[in-house]
Scaffold this motif. Structure first.
Motif, mmCIF file in Angstrom:
data_model
loop_
_atom_site.group_PDB
_atom_site.id
_atom_site.type_symbol
_atom_site.label_atom_id
_atom_site.label_comp_id
_atom_site.label_asym_id
_atom_site.label_seq_id
_atom_site.Cartn_x
_atom_site.Cartn_y
_atom_site.Cartn_z
ATOM 1 N N ASN A 32 -25.886 -10.668 -27.292
ATOM 2 C CA ASN A 32 -25.207 -9.762 -26.371
ATOM 3 C C ASN A 32 -24.485 -8.688 -27.176
ATOM 4 N N PRO A 33 -24.871 -7.425 -27.059
ATOM 5 C CA PRO A 33 -24.255 -6.361 -27.878
ATOM 6 C C PRO A 33 -22.742 -6.289 -27.731
ATOM 7 N N ARG A 34 -22.208 -6.505 -26.522
ATOM 8 C CA ARG A 34 -20.766 -6.455 -26.333
ATOM 9 C C ARG A 34 -20.088 -7.615 -27.064
ATOM 10 N N ASN A 35 -20.659 -8.810 -26.918
ATOM 11 C CA ASN A 35 -20.091 -9.966 -27.609
ATOM 12 C C ASN A 35 -20.182 -9.796 -29.123
ATOM 13 N N ARG A 36 -21.279 -9.208 -29.576
ATOM 14 C CA ARG A 36 -21.455 -9.009 -31.009
ATOM 15 C C ARG A 36 -20.360 -8.092 -31.564
ATOM 16 N N LEU A 37 -20.031 -7.051 -30.814
ATOM 17 C CA LEU A 37 -18.958 -6.154 -31.236
ATOM 18 C C LEU A 37 -17.603 -6.866 -31.174
ATOM 19 N N THR A 38 -17.410 -7.696 -30.162
ATOM 20 C CA THR A 38 -16.157 -8.446 -30.050
ATOM 21 C C THR A 38 -15.952 -9.357 -31.251
ATOM 22 N N VAL A 39 -17.014 -10.040 -31.678
ATOM 23 C CA VAL A 39 -16.918 -10.920 -32.843
ATOM 24 C C VAL A 39 -16.620 -10.093 -34.093
ATOM 25 N N ALA A 40 -17.251 -8.930 -34.221
ATOM 26 C CA ALA A 40 -16.988 -8.069 -35.367
ATOM 27 C C ALA A 40 -15.520 -7.647 -35.394
ATOM 28 N N ARG A 41 -14.970 -7.314 -34.220
ATOM 29 C CA ARG A 41 -13.547 -6.960 -34.160
ATOM 30 C C ARG A 41 -12.670 -8.151 -34.516
ATOM 31 N N ASP A 42 -13.048 -9.347 -34.043
ATOM 32 C CA ASP A 42 -12.286 -10.549 -34.376
ATOM 33 C C ASP A 42 -12.330 -10.819 -35.881
ATOM 34 N N MET A 43 -13.468 -10.551 -36.517
ATOM 35 C CA MET A 43 -13.559 -10.716 -37.969
ATOM 36 C C MET A 43 -12.614 -9.750 -38.678
ATOM 37 N N TYR A 44 -12.557 -8.510 -38.203
ATOM 38 C CA TYR A 44 -11.648 -7.534 -38.796
ATOM 39 C C TYR A 44 -10.206 -7.988 -38.611
ATOM 40 N N ARG A 45 -9.895 -8.534 -37.437
ATOM 41 C CA ARG A 45 -8.528 -8.991 -37.155
ATOM 42 C C ARG A 45 -8.143 -10.149 -38.066
ATOM 43 N N LEU A 46 -9.107 -11.029 -38.390
ATOM 44 C CA LEU A 46 -8.827 -12.124 -39.310
ATOM 45 C C LEU A 46 -8.503 -11.596 -40.708
ATOM 46 N N ARG A 47 -9.175 -10.534 -41.101
ATOM 47 C CA ARG A 47 -8.955 -9.972 -42.434
ATOM 48 C C ARG A 47 -7.662 -9.178 -42.512
ATOM 49 N N PHE A 48 -7.380 -8.417 -41.450
ATOM 50 C CA PHE A 48 -6.214 -7.518 -41.465
ATOM 51 C C PHE A 48 -5.422 -7.720 -40.177
ATOM 52 N N GLY A 71 -25.960 -12.015 -38.406
ATOM 53 C CA GLY A 71 -24.655 -11.465 -38.730
ATOM 54 C C GLY A 71 -24.099 -10.593 -37.620
ATOM 55 N N PHE A 72 -22.788 -10.362 -37.677
ATOM 56 C CA PHE A 72 -22.107 -9.549 -36.673
ATOM 57 C C PHE A 72 -21.596 -8.232 -37.256
ATOM 58 N N VAL A 73 -21.441 -8.186 -38.565
ATOM 59 C CA VAL A 73 -21.113 -6.943 -39.262
ATOM 60 C C VAL A 73 -22.305 -6.516 -40.109
ATOM 61 N N HIS A 74 -22.773 -7.422 -40.960
ATOM 62 C CA HIS A 74 -23.982 -7.162 -41.730
ATOM 63 C C HIS A 74 -25.211 -7.425 -40.864
ATOM 64 N N SER A 75 -26.325 -6.820 -41.245
ATOM 65 C CA SER A 75 -27.537 -6.957 -40.439
ATOM 66 C C SER A 75 -28.767 -6.749 -41.309
ATOM 67 N N GLY A 76 -29.903 -7.309 -40.855
ATOM 68 C CA GLY A 76 -31.175 -7.035 -41.500
ATOM 69 C C GLY A 76 -31.478 -7.843 -42.734
ATOM 70 N N HIS A 77 -30.654 -8.849 -43.051
ATOM 71 C CA HIS A 77 -30.865 -9.639 -44.253
ATOM 72 C C HIS A 77 -30.770 -11.118 -43.899
ATOM 73 N N GLU A 78 -31.453 -11.940 -44.669
ATOM 74 C CA GLU A 78 -31.460 -13.377 -44.394
ATOM 75 C C GLU A 78 -30.081 -14.013 -44.562
ATOM 76 N N LEU A 79 -29.152 -13.314 -45.239
ATOM 77 C CA LEU A 79 -27.812 -13.853 -45.465
ATOM 78 C C LEU A 79 -26.730 -13.024 -44.773
ATOM 79 N N SER A 80 -27.081 -12.331 -43.704
ATOM 80 C CA SER A 80 -26.127 -11.425 -43.057
ATOM 81 C C SER A 80 -24.842 -12.143 -42.629
ATOM 82 N N PHE A 81 -24.961 -13.298 -41.988
ATOM 83 C CA PHE A 81 -23.776 -14.019 -41.526
ATOM 84 C C PHE A 81 -22.988 -14.584 -42.702
#
Length: 323
Positions: free
Chosen positions: A114-130, A211-221
């Motif tokens: 789900n593109p919306r959920n994917r963006l939400t997870v990416a934002r949550d990852m950013y929030r965990l970092r900063f 992955g939710f930030v990285h993409s296109g690679h076998e190790l994106s997540f």
């Protein structure tokens, strides 16, 4: 020695949880074999026994040989195995997942699809970092820009703190020695973190590729998860090591990172962070109980699941024991 086929397979509850394992063990110039449920490392100085169930990631450096029996027990206990270079670290293979449940994999697939959920997870990852920033309204491009700015700020802050000269991030793939001491330390720390993240991701039964930030690679997540701890652990540690001197940068960085991972309980945090990202609002304890179950079900209509091993042809369904 008895063969693997004569040993009973380990159940999920017999395995050590990923959060309770050693982050990684590095071996070089030795032969790795098996003794019961332990692996042994034999070199000119003797033989060392290592309980296989306590290993998160086994790093095999130059001059190592590993037997089929050793690989079989590492696979059974869910340890990740990496063949690495003498200075750089590369992740090439992984063992069996500790989880027998597809709960987290299915949750990851749903969030990713789900593109919306994917963006939400990416934002949550950013929030965990900063955690001092609110990314709830940021677009993907804005997230990338903010992440880049924060990483640059981290480099400059650590250079000022340690007194290490910083001329920018320089890394030539395949040529570890091309960069200066601090760049070598950053590379060594990052590659080790990728190995640790890969071990956790696969041990939980998640897909390294979705992955939710990285993409296109076998190790994106894997890259997504490793980056959660870059500015908190990897970059500060690399500058600390570079400030101590330029000799044997790779090995000193790996040893220091292993200690930092243990003292910060990073494996436990990594497990909890993955669960919170993929299953938001779900208590950790219920996820632990679920992923430990060794149960196979069948999908039915209306989103229901039914027991497997049953013949559903007609009203007189019976338990199918032919398998």
């Amino acid at each position: 020695m008895t063969t693997v086929s004569q040993r009973a397979a380990l159940t999920p509850r017999q395995l050590t949880r990923a959060s309770e394992r050693l982050s990684f063990i590095y071996l070089e110039r030795c032969t790795v074999h098996r003794d019961a449920n332990a692996i042994t490392a034999q070199d000119a100085e003797g033989t060392t026994h290592i309980p296989s169930a306590t290993i998160g990631t086994l790093l095999l450096g130059p001059g190592t040989r590993i037997t089929h029996q050793a690989m079989s027990v590492l696979g059974q206990t869910g340890a990740a195995v990496c063949w690495v270079g003498e200075r750089g670290v590369r992740y090439y293979a992984s063992g069996r997942a500790l989880s027998r449940s597809s709960t987290l994999m299915e949750a990851q697939a749903r969030q990713w699809a789900n593109p919306r959920n994917r963006l939400t997870v990416a934002r949550d990852m950013y929030r965990l970092r900063f955690p001092d920033e609110d990314p709830s309204t940021l677009t993907r491009q804005q997230l990338l820009g903010c992440e880049g700015r924060r990483v640059k700020d981290s480099y400059r802050a650590e250079a000022a703190r340690t007194g290490v000269t910083w001329r920018g991030r320089r890394y030539t793939p395949g040529n570890f020695a091309d960069g200066d001491a601090v760049n070598q330390a950053i590379t060594a720390a990052a590659q080790c973190m990728y190995g640790i993240a890969h071990a956790i991701v696969t041990s939980l039964g998640c897909s390294p590729a979705l992955g939710f930030v990285h993409s296109g690679h076998e190790l994106s997540f894997v890259l997504d998860i490793a980056d959660l701890y870059k500015t908190e652990i990897g970059i500060p540690l690399a500058f600390d090591i570079a400030a101590e001197g330029e000799e044997d940068i790779g090995a000193r960085t790996r040893r220091a990172l292993r200690d930092r991972v243990n003292t910060s309980s990073l494996l436990n945090r990594c497990v909890d962070d993955i669960k919170s990202l993929l299953l938001p609002g779900t208590p950790d304890s219920s996820v632990v109980i679920d992923i430990a179950r060794d149960v196979v079900t069948l999908q039915s209509d209306g989103g229901r699941v039914v027991a497997s091993g049953v013949n559903y042809d007609g009203p007189d369904s019976y338990q199918d024991v032919s398998w």
